[in-house]
Design a protein around this motif. Sequence first.
Motif, PDB file in Angstrom:
ATOM      1  N   PRO A 112       0.973  -1.617   0.340  1.00  0.00           N
ATOM      2  CA  PRO A 112       0.145  -0.064   0.177  1.00  0.00           C
ATOM      3  C   PRO A 112       0.947   1.572  -0.259  1.00  0.00           C
ATOM      4  CG  PRO A 112      -0.935  -1.936   1.280  1.00  0.00           C
ATOM      5  CD  PRO A 112       0.770  -2.209   1.769  1.00  0.00           C
ATOM      6  N   ASP A 113       1.832   1.105   0.852  1.00  0.00           N
ATOM      7  CA  ASP A 113       2.693   2.686   0.144  1.00  0.00           C
ATOM      8  C   ASP A 113       3.103   2.461  -0.706  1.00  0.00           C
ATOM      9  OD1 ASP A 113       4.371  -0.497   1.115  1.00  0.00           O
ATOM     10  OD2 ASP A 113       6.317   0.868   1.850  1.00  0.00           O
ATOM     11  N   MET A 114       4.107   1.749  -1.619  1.00  0.00           N
ATOM     12  CA  MET A 114       4.450   2.225  -2.856  1.00  0.00           C
ATOM     13  C   MET A 114       3.002   2.642  -3.352  1.00  0.00           C
ATOM     14  SD  MET A 114       6.891  -1.239  -3.178  1.00  0.00           S
ATOM     15  CE  MET A 114       7.835  -0.084  -4.949  1.00  0.00           C
ATOM     16  N   ILE A 115       2.195   2.061  -3.634  1.00  0.00           N
ATOM     17  CA  ILE A 115       0.766   2.605  -4.190  1.00  0.00           C
ATOM     18  C   ILE A 115       0.061   3.818  -4.024  1.00  0.00           C
ATOM     19  CG2 ILE A 115      -2.061   1.988  -3.957  1.00  0.00           C
ATOM     20  CD1 ILE A 115      -1.491  -0.454  -3.689  1.00  0.00           C
ATOM     21  N   ALA A 116       0.597   4.071  -2.682  1.00  0.00           N
ATOM     22  CA  ALA A 116       0.312   5.756  -2.485  1.00  0.00           C
ATOM     23  C   ALA A 116       0.815   6.776  -2.751  1.00  0.00           C
ATOM     24  CB  ALA A 116      -0.133   5.156  -0.786  1.00  0.00           C
TER      25      ALA A 116
ATOM     26  N   LEU B 167      -5.465  -4.928  -6.375  1.00  0.00           N
ATOM     27  CA  LEU B 167      -6.355  -4.309  -7.509  1.00  0.00           C
ATOM     28  C   LEU B 167      -7.233  -3.274  -6.774  1.00  0.00           C
ATOM     29  CD1 LEU B 167      -7.667  -5.654 -10.829  1.00  0.00           C
ATOM     30  CD2 LEU B 167      -8.793  -4.138  -9.262  1.00  0.00           C
ATOM     31  N   LEU B 168      -7.952  -3.994  -5.783  1.00  0.00           N
ATOM     32  CA  LEU B 168      -8.356  -3.268  -5.163  1.00  0.00           C
ATOM     33  C   LEU B 168      -8.260  -1.870  -4.662  1.00  0.00           C
ATOM     34  CD1 LEU B 168     -11.257  -2.035  -3.767  1.00  0.00           C
ATOM     35  CD2 LEU B 168     -10.056  -3.948  -1.487  1.00  0.00           C
ATOM     36  N   ASN B 169      -6.683  -2.183  -3.781  1.00  0.00           N
ATOM     37  CA  ASN B 169      -6.028  -0.556  -3.625  1.00  0.00           C
ATOM     38  C   ASN B 169      -5.391  -0.073  -4.346  1.00  0.00           C
ATOM     39  OD1 ASN B 169      -6.329  -1.328  -0.725  1.00  0.00           O
ATOM     40  ND2 ASN B 169      -4.743  -2.729  -1.033  1.00  0.00           N
ATOM     41  N   MET B 170      -5.048  -0.334  -5.844  1.00  0.00           N
ATOM     42  CA  MET B 170      -5.007   0.441  -7.267  1.00  0.00           C
ATOM     43  C   MET B 170      -6.462   1.192  -7.208  1.00  0.00           C
ATOM     44  SD  MET B 170      -1.244   0.797  -7.856  1.00  0.00           S
ATOM     45  CE  MET B 170      -1.853   1.411  -9.365  1.00  0.00           C
TER      46      MET B 170
ATOM     47  N   HIS C  31     -13.635  -9.776 -11.412  1.00  0.00           N
ATOM     48  CA  HIS C  31     -14.643  -9.984 -12.120  1.00  0.00           C
ATOM     49  C   HIS C  31     -15.937  -8.814 -10.884  1.00  0.00           C
ATOM     50  CE1 HIS C  31     -18.835  -9.964 -14.400  1.00  0.00           C
ATOM     51  NE2 HIS C  31     -19.197 -10.574 -13.560  1.00  0.00           N
ATOM     52  N   SER C  32     -16.125  -9.390  -9.826  1.00  0.00           N
ATOM     53  CA  SER C  32     -17.436  -9.191  -8.456  1.00  0.00           C
ATOM     54  C   SER C  32     -16.563  -7.635  -8.259  1.00  0.00           C
ATOM     55  CB  SER C  32     -17.744  -9.526  -7.829  1.00  0.00           C
ATOM     56  OG  SER C  32     -18.129  -9.026  -6.696  1.00  0.00           O
ATOM     57  N   LEU C  33     -15.516  -7.196  -8.224  1.00  0.00           N
ATOM     58  CA  LEU C  33     -14.987  -6.188  -7.521  1.00  0.00           C
ATOM     59  C   LEU C  33     -15.169  -4.856  -9.278  1.00  0.00           C
ATOM     60  CD1 LEU C  33     -11.665  -4.645  -6.555  1.00  0.00           C
ATOM     61  CD2 LEU C  33     -12.411  -3.740  -8.601  1.00  0.00           C
ATOM     62  N   THR C  34     -14.632  -5.209 -10.174  1.00  0.00           N
ATOM     63  CA  THR C  34     -15.497  -4.654 -11.530  1.00  0.00           C
ATOM     64  C   THR C  34     -16.410  -4.053 -11.467  1.00  0.00           C
ATOM     65  OG1 THR C  34     -13.588  -6.062 -12.269  1.00  0.00           O
ATOM     66  CG2 THR C  34     -15.197  -4.061 -14.131  1.00  0.00           C
ATOM     67  N   GLN C  35     -17.923  -4.641 -11.515  1.00  0.00           N
ATOM     68  CA  GLN C  35     -19.155  -4.246 -11.017  1.00  0.00           C
ATOM     69  C   GLN C  35     -19.723  -3.738 -10.069  1.00  0.00           C
ATOM     70  OE1 GLN C  35     -20.538  -8.650 -10.448  1.00  0.00           O
ATOM     71  NE2 GLN C  35     -21.905  -8.266 -12.928  1.00  0.00           N
ATOM     72  N   GLY C  36     -18.652  -3.625  -8.841  1.00  0.00           N
ATOM     73  CA  GLY C  36     -18.852  -2.723  -7.915  1.00  0.00           C
ATOM     74  C   GLY C  36     -18.479  -1.528  -7.947  1.00  0.00           C
ATOM     75  N   ILE C  37     -16.741  -1.222  -8.168  1.00  0.00           N
ATOM     76  CA  ILE C  37     -16.528   0.190  -8.646  1.00  0.00           C
ATOM     77  C   ILE C  37     -17.283   0.381  -9.562  1.00  0.00           C
ATOM     78  CG2 ILE C  37     -14.542  -0.314  -7.647  1.00  0.00           C
ATOM     79  CD1 ILE C  37     -13.191  -0.447 -10.272  1.00  0.00           C
TER      80      ILE C  37
END
Length: 245
Positions: free
Chosen positions: A65-69, A112-115, A157-163
């Motif tokens: 997460p630190d590198m993503i931020a 992917l979620l954190n990105m 797939h489910s995450l994609t629908q949610g976001i």
Amino acid sequence: MSRINGKAALVTGANRGIGRAFVAGLLKAGAAKVYATARNPQTLDDLVKEGNGKVVALALDVTRPDMIAEAARNADVALLVNNAGIAAFEGLISAKSSEPAREEMETNYFGLLNMVRAFAPVLARNGGGAIINLSSIAGQVNFPALGSYSVSKAAVHSLTQGIRAELSGQGTQVLGVYPGPVDTDMAANLPMDKTPPSAVVDNILQALEAGEESVYPDPASQELHGGLLADPLAVERQVGQMLPG
């Protein structure tokens, strides 16, 4: 309005396979800048050299997460390509432990979620922009030879629908991608016909520009998708013969 021409994009897992093809495809489509990311940015040196000043290498491990931020602070983009992923090639029961499944979920889903969480505000500042999420046709029917990978891609797939629903208010296009076997190092040992990464990326970017929300970018995924629409249990039995070995 183009989602690519004149825009800046970031590609995770750009050091090989589909990720490298994305960098080339985005430049070909007129991207102003492409942030190419990998755990070891030195593996991106040739992409930077060939990019004529339009490719910027960034060190990024999507499980950090630190590198993503840090990436979100440094990369002002209108397009996020969530391509980074791993595959353990393990069954759900036959694997020696559940650790491979945990690692796949950490990279393929939580990474992917954190990105998305980090870059959603960046995209909002740039008019909404777009997100491309690499799931897999294996996320819509479980391949036992890729049992835990299939589960992680079903989560994508489910995450994609949610976001897609959550980010609709800021005008962000979210494109779910469901490829079949692609001719990459990851799929080297799969005994199947494979589509070149460049052809897959071309189809994905065409779908993005057309405003689509999902794309099956190769013949194998298109055939399986058609089968799933017609008789999902028949497809499940078909791919169920591909046991881990």
